[in-house]
Write an enzyme that holds these catalytic residues in place. Structure first.
Site, PDB file in Angstrom:
ATOM      1  N   LYS A   1     -14.486 -34.873  -5.872  1.00  0.00           N
ATOM      2  CA  LYS A   1     -15.824 -34.387  -6.237  1.00  0.00           C
ATOM      3  C   LYS A   1     -16.940 -35.375  -5.880  1.00  0.00           C
ATOM      4  O   LYS A   1     -18.057 -34.973  -5.601  1.00  0.00           O
ATOM      5  CB  LYS A   1     -15.879 -34.057  -7.728  1.00  0.00           C
ATOM      6  CG  LYS A   1     -15.178 -32.748  -8.053  1.00  0.00           C
ATOM      7  CD  LYS A   1     -15.572 -32.229  -9.414  1.00  0.00           C
ATOM      8  CE  LYS A   1     -15.046 -30.818  -9.637  1.00  0.00           C
ATOM      9  NZ  LYS A   1     -13.582 -30.783  -9.869  1.00  0.00           N
TER      10      LYS A   1
ATOM     11  N   GLU B   1     -24.478 -28.559 -14.108  1.00  0.00           N
ATOM     12  CA  GLU B   1     -23.659 -27.914 -15.125  1.00  0.00           C
ATOM     13  C   GLU B   1     -22.286 -28.553 -15.054  1.00  0.00           C
ATOM     14  O   GLU B   1     -21.896 -29.063 -14.012  1.00  0.00           O
ATOM     15  CB  GLU B   1     -23.555 -26.415 -14.838  1.00  0.00           C
ATOM     16  CG  GLU B   1     -22.475 -26.030 -13.793  1.00  0.00           C
ATOM     17  CD  GLU B   1     -22.736 -26.594 -12.394  1.00  0.00           C
ATOM     18  OE1 GLU B   1     -23.909 -26.868 -12.068  1.00  0.00           O
ATOM     19  OE2 GLU B   1     -21.761 -26.778 -11.641  1.00  0.00           O
TER      20      GLU B   1
ATOM     21  N   SER C   1      -6.006 -33.561  -4.613  1.00  0.00           N
ATOM     22  CA  SER C   1      -7.454 -33.578  -4.874  1.00  0.00           C
ATOM     23  C   SER C   1      -7.876 -34.585  -5.939  1.00  0.00           C
ATOM     24  O   SER C   1      -9.015 -35.045  -5.927  1.00  0.00           O
ATOM     25  CB  SER C   1      -7.929 -32.176  -5.256  1.00  0.00           C
ATOM     26  OG  SER C   1      -7.175 -31.669  -6.344  1.00  0.00           O
TER      27      SER C   1
HETATM   28  C1  LIG Z   1     -12.722 -29.696  -9.858  1.00  0.00           C
HETATM   29  C2  LIG Z   1     -11.391 -29.997  -9.294  1.00  0.00           C
HETATM   30  C3  LIG Z   1     -10.696 -29.056  -8.490  1.00  0.00           C
HETATM   31  C4  LIG Z   1     -11.187 -27.664  -8.232  1.00  0.00           C
HETATM   32  O1  LIG Z   1     -12.394 -27.562  -7.562  1.00  0.00           O
HETATM   33  P1  LIG Z   1     -12.511 -27.080  -6.063  1.00  0.00           P
HETATM   34  O2  LIG Z   1     -13.969 -26.907  -5.863  1.00  0.00           O
HETATM   35  O3  LIG Z   1     -11.736 -25.814  -5.908  1.00  0.00           O
HETATM   36  O4  LIG Z   1     -11.946 -28.165  -5.218  1.00  0.00           O
HETATM   37  C5  LIG Z   1      -9.477 -29.435  -7.931  1.00  0.00           C
HETATM   38  N1  LIG Z   1      -8.957 -30.655  -8.160  1.00  0.00           N
HETATM   39  C6  LIG Z   1      -9.572 -31.576  -8.921  1.00  0.00           C
HETATM   40  C7  LIG Z   1      -8.927 -32.902  -9.145  1.00  0.00           C
HETATM   41  C8  LIG Z   1     -10.813 -31.284  -9.518  1.00  0.00           C
HETATM   42  O5  LIG Z   1     -11.411 -32.204 -10.291  1.00  0.00           O
END
Ligand SMILES: *Cc1c(COP(=O)(O)O)cnc(C)c1O
Length: 400
Positions: A93, A115, A382
């Protein structure tokens, strides 16, 4: 800035998805943001500053790691993990909030609002604002504030003001509404920082561009490691930002298959999931067109996932377009499968994934053994799972 994929049209449509459906006074504000972004997108100085921060603050490039033990255990395709969990703040993010804070600065804004649901985007926003000395206001539902006390404290520690939202269901949707009201009142001084590749134009484009560093880096990395591009890219899909960031740079590489993994929750036959692309229909939500989970009146349905970052009833317009055109395939895994993958990756590779990322791992665990050993998979990790260990400990304690 990143240029390799398709651009939406002037109104922000990817095929029939996207666009902007907001009141006229808000549209004026968004038009300004779109005009500015489309200009800075081609500005080498903007790009230089963005890349410099990604390298020296976020810690990029993130590693592309060959998961040897997992690969050998599954006995099929070779599995690489893109380690977004190693970024500063522990997830992808931050790539987006750094990009948007630079735009806010160029626009002469001194105040940033956002938000947040689970608090991950709030923390990434507060971090970027601290770095630039900007005033930071985070709208968060009262219910979410109770559930995510630690993230609230983090944001405050980073200098942000967290405003509890007490209207409606006191969750993310109401926080979005209140943030938009703030924007309409204070647009001269204020920039609205959106957290995923969703919302009205130009946000889906902008967030896609900033997150595309993920896919771009993997192209160089896998070419160096294997001498060719991968066969499969796999990522979890909430709003869709980490997935589109991995996929989009490969859009024209037609032999590279895209698989987006949605939260199947307690099962698609129950109301407890957030499988927007798999089970949703074409609709409109939060000012843009996409696949969405809605009732007969077009109101967003309550959605659910074990992973708080995945429970959104809409999805990015570019993913909706990929689904419609068959460029990507979207699948689901359940809470239980994600929970098993969370434990499996921890044990076998010494990497605790975020519960969101564990969805992508869970699907990989199913797919890899069905493929020949010369096939290459890149999975987007992610985020890291430290934020989820309390929740998982409680669930597992309940199970045994
Ligand atoms: C917020 C988040 C997501 C989901 O958000 P996307 O916009 O679909 O990428 C996925 N993995 C992590 C670690 C997150 O914090």
């Amino acid at each position: 800035m990143y240029q390799a994929s398709t651009l939406p049209d002037k109104q922000g449509y990817f095929g029939e998805f996207g666009g902007s459906f907001v009141p006229p006074n808000l549209q004026e504000v968004l038009d300004d943001v779109a005009r500015a972004y489309l200009e800075y997108r081609n500005d080498p100085e903007f790009e230089r500053e963005f890349r410099d921060l990604l390298q020296n603050y976020v810690g990029r490039p993130s590693i592309l790691y060959y998961a040897k033990r997992l690969t050998e255990k599954l006995g099929g395709a070779k599995i690489y993990l893109k380690r977004e969990d190693l970024n500063h703040t522990g997830a992808h993010k931050i790539n987006n909030t750094i990009g948007q804070v630079l735009l806010a600065k160029r626009l002469g804004k001194k105040r940033v609002i956002a938000e947040t649901g689970a608090g991950q985007h709030g923390v990434a926003t507060a971090t970027a604002c601290a770095l630039f000395g900007m005033e930071c206001i985070i709208y968060m539902g009262e219910e979410d504030i109770k559930r995510q006390a630690l993230n609230v404290f983090r944001m405050e520690l980073l200098g942000a003001k967290v405003i509890p939202v007490t209207s409606g269901t006191k969750t993310l949707k109401d926080a979005v509404d209140q943030a938009l009201n703030d924007l309409i009142e204070n647009y001269k001084t204020t920039y609205y920082m959106l957290g995923s590749a969703v919302g009205p134009h130009p946000y889906p484009l902008m967030v896609r561009d900033f997150q595309s560093v993920i896919g771009e880096e993997t192209k160089t990395q896998i070419t160096k490691a294997e001498g060719r591009l991968p066969d499969y890219l796999i990522a979890c899909v909430g709003g869709g930002s980490n997935a589109i960031g991995l996929f989009a740079p490969y859009y024209k590489d037609r032999d590279v298959k895209f698989i987006g993994v949605e939260p199947g929750g307690k099962g698609l036959e129950t109301p407890f999931h957030a499988a927007t692309l798999t089970k949703g229909k074409k609709g409109q939500i939060h000012g843009f067109k996409c696949y969405s989970l809605e009732d007969e009146k077009g109101e967003p349905l309550p959605v659910y996932s074990i992973a708080a970052g995945l429970d959104y009833p809409g999805v990015g317009p570019e993913h909706s377009f990929y689904k419609e055109t068959g460029r990507a395939e979207y699948v689901t895994v359940t809470d239980d499968e994600a929970l098993a993958a969370f434990q499996e990756l921890s044990k076998i590779e010494g990497i605790i994934p975020a519960l969101e990322s564990a969805h992508a791992i869970a699907y990989t665990i199913k797919l890899a053994p069905t493929l020949p050993q010369d096939q290459l998979i890149i999975v987007n990790l992610s985020g890291r799972g430290d934020k989820d260990v309390n929740q998982v400990a409680e669930i597992l304690r309940g199970k045994f």
